[in-house]
Design a protein around this motif. Structure first.
Motif, PDB file in Angstrom:
ATOM      1  N   LYS A  14     -39.058  17.760  31.573  1.00  0.00           N
ATOM      2  CA  LYS A  14     -40.107  16.809  30.627  1.00  0.00           C
ATOM      3  C   LYS A  14     -40.486  15.577  31.276  1.00  0.00           C
ATOM      4  O   LYS A  14     -41.434  15.234  31.341  1.00  0.00           O
ATOM      5  CB  LYS A  14     -39.075  16.567  29.456  1.00  0.00           C
ATOM      6  CG  LYS A  14     -38.349  17.674  28.655  1.00  0.00           C
ATOM      7  CD  LYS A  14     -37.795  17.329  27.626  1.00  0.00           C
ATOM      8  CE  LYS A  14     -36.346  16.318  27.790  1.00  0.00           C
ATOM      9  NZ  LYS A  14     -35.495  17.378  28.505  1.00  0.00           N
ATOM     10  N   THR A  15     -39.495  14.879  31.945  1.00  0.00           N
ATOM     11  CA  THR A  15     -39.706  13.524  32.792  1.00  0.00           C
ATOM     12  C   THR A  15     -40.839  13.912  33.713  1.00  0.00           C
ATOM     13  O   THR A  15     -41.670  13.169  34.063  1.00  0.00           O
ATOM     14  CB  THR A  15     -38.263  13.018  33.460  1.00  0.00           C
ATOM     15  OG1 THR A  15     -37.524  12.709  32.167  1.00  0.00           O
ATOM     16  CG2 THR A  15     -38.794  11.766  33.981  1.00  0.00           C
ATOM     17  N   THR A  16     -40.387  14.871  34.526  1.00  0.00           N
ATOM     18  CA  THR A  16     -41.351  15.110  35.662  1.00  0.00           C
ATOM     19  C   THR A  16     -42.906  15.598  35.027  1.00  0.00           C
ATOM     20  O   THR A  16     -43.834  14.902  35.712  1.00  0.00           O
ATOM     21  CB  THR A  16     -40.801  16.536  36.367  1.00  0.00           C
ATOM     22  OG1 THR A  16     -39.531  16.533  36.947  1.00  0.00           O
ATOM     23  CG2 THR A  16     -41.836  17.012  37.612  1.00  0.00           C
TER      24      THR A  16
ATOM     25  N   PRO B   6     -41.066   4.734  30.558  1.00  0.00           N
ATOM     26  CA  PRO B   6     -40.440   5.817  31.346  1.00  0.00           C
ATOM     27  C   PRO B   6     -38.917   5.968  30.927  1.00  0.00           C
ATOM     28  O   PRO B   6     -38.360   5.185  30.342  1.00  0.00           O
ATOM     29  CB  PRO B   6     -40.671   5.234  32.864  1.00  0.00           C
ATOM     30  CG  PRO B   6     -40.462   3.806  32.640  1.00  0.00           C
ATOM     31  CD  PRO B   6     -41.318   3.336  31.447  1.00  0.00           C
ATOM     32  N   GLU B   7     -38.513   6.767  31.499  1.00  0.00           N
ATOM     33  CA  GLU B   7     -36.954   7.435  31.257  1.00  0.00           C
ATOM     34  C   GLU B   7     -36.162   6.236  31.894  1.00  0.00           C
ATOM     35  O   GLU B   7     -36.578   5.729  33.112  1.00  0.00           O
ATOM     36  CB  GLU B   7     -36.724   8.639  31.883  1.00  0.00           C
ATOM     37  CG  GLU B   7     -35.304   8.989  31.848  1.00  0.00           C
ATOM     38  CD  GLU B   7     -35.181  10.530  32.239  1.00  0.00           C
ATOM     39  OE1 GLU B   7     -34.768  11.366  31.500  1.00  0.00           O
ATOM     40  OE2 GLU B   7     -35.214  10.643  33.455  1.00  0.00           O
ATOM     41  N   GLY B   8     -35.217   5.825  31.217  1.00  0.00           N
ATOM     42  CA  GLY B   8     -34.384   4.506  31.741  1.00  0.00           C
ATOM     43  C   GLY B   8     -34.948   3.476  31.592  1.00  0.00           C
ATOM     44  O   GLY B   8     -34.298   2.369  31.987  1.00  0.00           O
TER      45      GLY B   8
ATOM     46  N   LEU C  45     -44.150   8.266  26.051  1.00  0.00           N
ATOM     47  CA  LEU C  45     -42.430   7.501  25.796  1.00  0.00           C
ATOM     48  C   LEU C  45     -41.624   8.646  26.312  1.00  0.00           C
ATOM     49  O   LEU C  45     -41.644   9.761  25.653  1.00  0.00           O
ATOM     50  CB  LEU C  45     -42.475   7.496  24.184  1.00  0.00           C
ATOM     51  CG  LEU C  45     -42.902   6.221  23.755  1.00  0.00           C
ATOM     52  CD1 LEU C  45     -42.589   6.340  22.016  1.00  0.00           C
ATOM     53  CD2 LEU C  45     -42.152   5.063  24.241  1.00  0.00           C
ATOM     54  N   ASP C  46     -40.748   8.249  27.206  1.00  0.00           N
ATOM     55  CA  ASP C  46     -39.587   9.295  27.870  1.00  0.00           C
ATOM     56  C   ASP C  46     -38.360   8.755  27.072  1.00  0.00           C
ATOM     57  O   ASP C  46     -37.770   7.764  27.542  1.00  0.00           O
ATOM     58  CB  ASP C  46     -39.596   9.319  29.290  1.00  0.00           C
ATOM     59  CG  ASP C  46     -39.194  10.607  29.864  1.00  0.00           C
ATOM     60  OD1 ASP C  46     -38.253  10.918  29.139  1.00  0.00           O
ATOM     61  OD2 ASP C  46     -39.309  10.587  30.918  1.00  0.00           O
ATOM     62  N   GLU C  47     -37.696   9.431  26.216  1.00  0.00           N
ATOM     63  CA  GLU C  47     -36.485   9.568  25.623  1.00  0.00           C
ATOM     64  C   GLU C  47     -36.064   7.966  25.133  1.00  0.00           C
ATOM     65  O   GLU C  47     -35.266   7.321  25.786  1.00  0.00           O
ATOM     66  CB  GLU C  47     -35.494   9.722  26.558  1.00  0.00           C
ATOM     67  CG  GLU C  47     -35.689  11.282  27.104  1.00  0.00           C
ATOM     68  CD  GLU C  47     -34.548  12.342  27.401  1.00  0.00           C
ATOM     69  OE1 GLU C  47     -33.548  11.770  26.545  1.00  0.00           O
ATOM     70  OE2 GLU C  47     -34.120  13.235  27.940  1.00  0.00           O
ATOM     71  N   PRO C  48     -37.103   7.371  24.192  1.00  0.00           N
ATOM     72  CA  PRO C  48     -36.786   6.159  23.841  1.00  0.00           C
ATOM     73  C   PRO C  48     -35.325   6.037  23.082  1.00  0.00           C
ATOM     74  O   PRO C  48     -34.735   4.918  22.899  1.00  0.00           O
ATOM     75  CB  PRO C  48     -37.910   5.870  22.686  1.00  0.00           C
ATOM     76  CG  PRO C  48     -38.458   7.276  22.368  1.00  0.00           C
ATOM     77  CD  PRO C  48     -38.096   7.973  23.677  1.00  0.00           C
TER      78      PRO C  48
HETATM   79 MG   LIG Z   1     -35.942  13.152  31.580  1.00  0.00          MG
END
Ligand SMILES: [Mg+2]
Ligand SMILES: Nc1ncnc2c1ncn2[C@@H]1O[C@H](COP(=O)(O)OP(=O)(O)OP(=O)(O)O)[C@@H](O)[C@H]1O
Lengths: 304, 237
Positions: free
Chosen positions: B40-42, B82-84, B157-160
């Motif tokens: 997903k992040t990729t 992004p993630e993180g 939005l990556d894993e808010p």
């Molecule tokens: Mg991810």
């Protein structure tokens, strides 16, 4: 007391020069995590450009001394900045994703190449420049010892202060400085915000090299003698200053520069001039043992 | 708005995406759910050009953006939280928001700042605080706020919800819905918290090992037996 004051002045002058060079080390380290070993050589090149520009301006073009100095400043700053840009493009950027050792070795290569080029093109013997700005003010006269502040010292300190003030303003207050700090903290995120990271890195090299170029000009006028080798030791001392202040920290680099200058001046004055480098580097080791992050370097307070 | 066709990418020799097809229409909230390491992040990062796609195409607002450098892509109405979170830790909250606006029109800054601070009043009290010292929830708000400072047409939005207390997660999802509803921002949301994400989204995709295995409306996917078993842990996340 008088003697002490004189050493303080001498030390601060020397420290100002180291501080300017140290900024370049710390900036590049901050952004790329790379020690730019060619940086000291840029200072030497700045000195030679200054010598040549000044002599050409005064003898061939016949300009007045103040005008010649302004021309020299622009030439020293401009050409070293151009060199900083070129070196990054040619020698470091292609190695951006290579193992960390590769750009380091590349920098050493650039440094040796430049040093030898200057030695061949300009000759290996020391080059003198007759004093350009003579005189100064007498601060104190106790009869047997005179404390004086030469115009040259005033110019060096004033110019360093001005450059550092402008520099600090750019880094802390402008969009360019913000982008620079953002790249330092998280390059990938900066690019996700539309920042052209390559351009920021180029700018970092340009600013660092320009500051070293000015330092080279000042040292030429101050000591009146330069050779192709002056960049080596000055470079290592400026690097030491950056580490002492906390590598990556801009105020740290300025503080470290001043401290190294002061240590050198006082050690030479009160103990022995021959051992001044021994003293300087012993203090570096001692500081790092007790404070590995340097004086103003701080371990990050980061979450996650 | 965003169309992805046959997209492949990865890291060096490791391929993480094996031909992804996804379309996000203007005004939608689309959720992408999948297990750890699904890619997903990729996918979100490949849309932004880092890593580069090794095959396939990405269109943004009708224009082919495949292969463009990241900073060019991000100047075309796309924003990524992004993630993180990737808050700049040694910059103040205000400076982080200024960075978000770096590619926008400086004339809009004051207005955009006000809009973002209205959405996240918590940030208003903390403008001078260093980003690295914010709580996880505040950092997530800052990450979204920073993304909104550029007036994006589409927000990634990556894993808010990652690592946040349920109450904060609900707050953040409500704000995402509000941004979409009131400001018309299209949202492409990646989540492991599939229950919340699919409830919020108009449509959803399921990703397994670098491939899209299912798609449908949020409600359809929520009702799907397989998804309930795999991603919703039988209950509600
Ligand atoms: Mg991810
Ligand atoms: N920088 C990297 N270098 C090498 N492989 C990577 C890198 N980042 C991710 N991967 C690999 O790519 C695959 C997809 O990872 P990705 O981070 O996209 O998954 P994800 O769906 O976002 O997972 P999560 O839900 O845990 O965030 C994984 O197998 C992962 O190990």
């Amino acid at each position: 007391m008088e003697y002490f004051l004189q050493q303080l002045i001498n030390g601060l002058t020397l420290g100002a020069i180291y501080g300017l060079v140290a900024l370049g080390y710390t900036m590049v380290y901050g952004v790329l995590g790379m020690i730019n070993f060619a940086h000291g050589t840029i200072y030497m090149v700045g000195a030679f450009i200054s010598l040549i520009t000044f002599l050409v301006a005064t003898t061939v073009l016949g300009t007045s001394v103040p005008l010649a100095l302004v021309l020299t400043l622009f030439a020293a700053m401009g050409l070293t900045a151009l060199w900083g840009w070129t070196a990054e493009r040619v020698a470091y950027r292609p190695l951006r994703s290579a193992p960390r050792l590769a750009p380091l070795i590349s920098a050493i290569g650039v440094s040796i190449m430049l040093q030898n080029f200057v030695a061949q093109a300009q000759g290996a013997r020391a080059k003198p420049l007759p004093p350009v700005i003579k005189g100064g003010v007498t601060l104190m006269d106790s009869g047997d010892f005179v404390v004086s502040l030469s115009w040259m010292q005033i110019i060096i300190m004033a110019m360093t202060l001005a450059l550092m003030a402008v520099f600090t303003w750019v880094i802390t207050r402008t969009a360019l400085g913000r982008a620079q700090r953002a790249c330092e903290q998280d390059m990938k995120m900066a690019s996700l915000l539309g920042i052209d990271v390559d351009r920021v890195i180029s700018t970092t090299f340009v600013i660092g090299a320009g500051l070293a170029g000015v330092a080279g000009m000042m040292v030429t006028l101050y000591y009146g003698v330069i050779d192709f080798y002056i960049g080596f030791l000055a470079g290592i001392k400026a690097f030491t200053a950056a580490v002492l202040g906390g590598i990556g920290s801009l105020p740290g680099a300025m503080l470290g520069g001043l401290l190294i200058g002061l240590i050198e001046a006082f050690w030479s004055a009160y103990f022995s001039i021959e051992y001044k480098d021994v003293a300087t580097f012993s203090i570096l080791v001692a500081v790092l043992v007790f404070r590995p992050t340097g004086l103003l370097g701080q371990p990050d307070v980061e979450k996650i | 708005m965003l169309r992805i066709e046959g997209l492949q990418s990865g890291y060096g020799r490791i391929q993480a995406l094996h031909g992804i097809d996804i379309a996000v229409t203007e005004g939608e909230i689309v959720a992408l759910v999948g297990a750890n390491g699904a890619g997903k992040t990729t996918l979100l990062m490949t849309i932004c050009g880092n890593p580069r796609a090794s095959a396939g195409k990405v269109w943004l607002a009708g224009e082919d953006i495949t292969g463009l450098p990241t900073h060019h892509i991000m100047r075309r109405g796309l924003a990524h939280s992004p993630e993180g979170r990737r808050i700049f830790p040694r910059m103040s909250v205000l400076e982080n928001l200024q960075m978000g606006a770096a590619r926008g029109d400086p004339a809009h800054f004051a207005q955009d700042l006000e809009r973002v601070l209205d959405l996240f009043p918590r940030l208003k009290e903390r403008l001078a605080q260093r980003g690295g010292t914010l709580s996880g929830g505040e950092q997530q708000m800052l990450a979204i706020g920073r993304a909104l400072m550029s007036r994006p047409k589409i927000l990634l939005l990556d894993e808010p919800s990652l690592g946040l207390a349920p109450l904060v997660v609900r707050q953040i999802f409500e704000i995402v819905a509000e941004i979409n509803r009131e400001q018309g921002v299209t949202v492409f949301l990646v989540e492991q918290n599939a229950f919340h994400a699919l409830k919020l989204a108009h449509r959803g995709y399921v990703m397994v090992n670098g491939k899209v295995t299912m798609s449908g409306s949020g409600a359809e996917l929520l009702a799907n037996e397989e998804i309930r078993a795999h991603y919703l842990g039988g209950g509600h996340g």
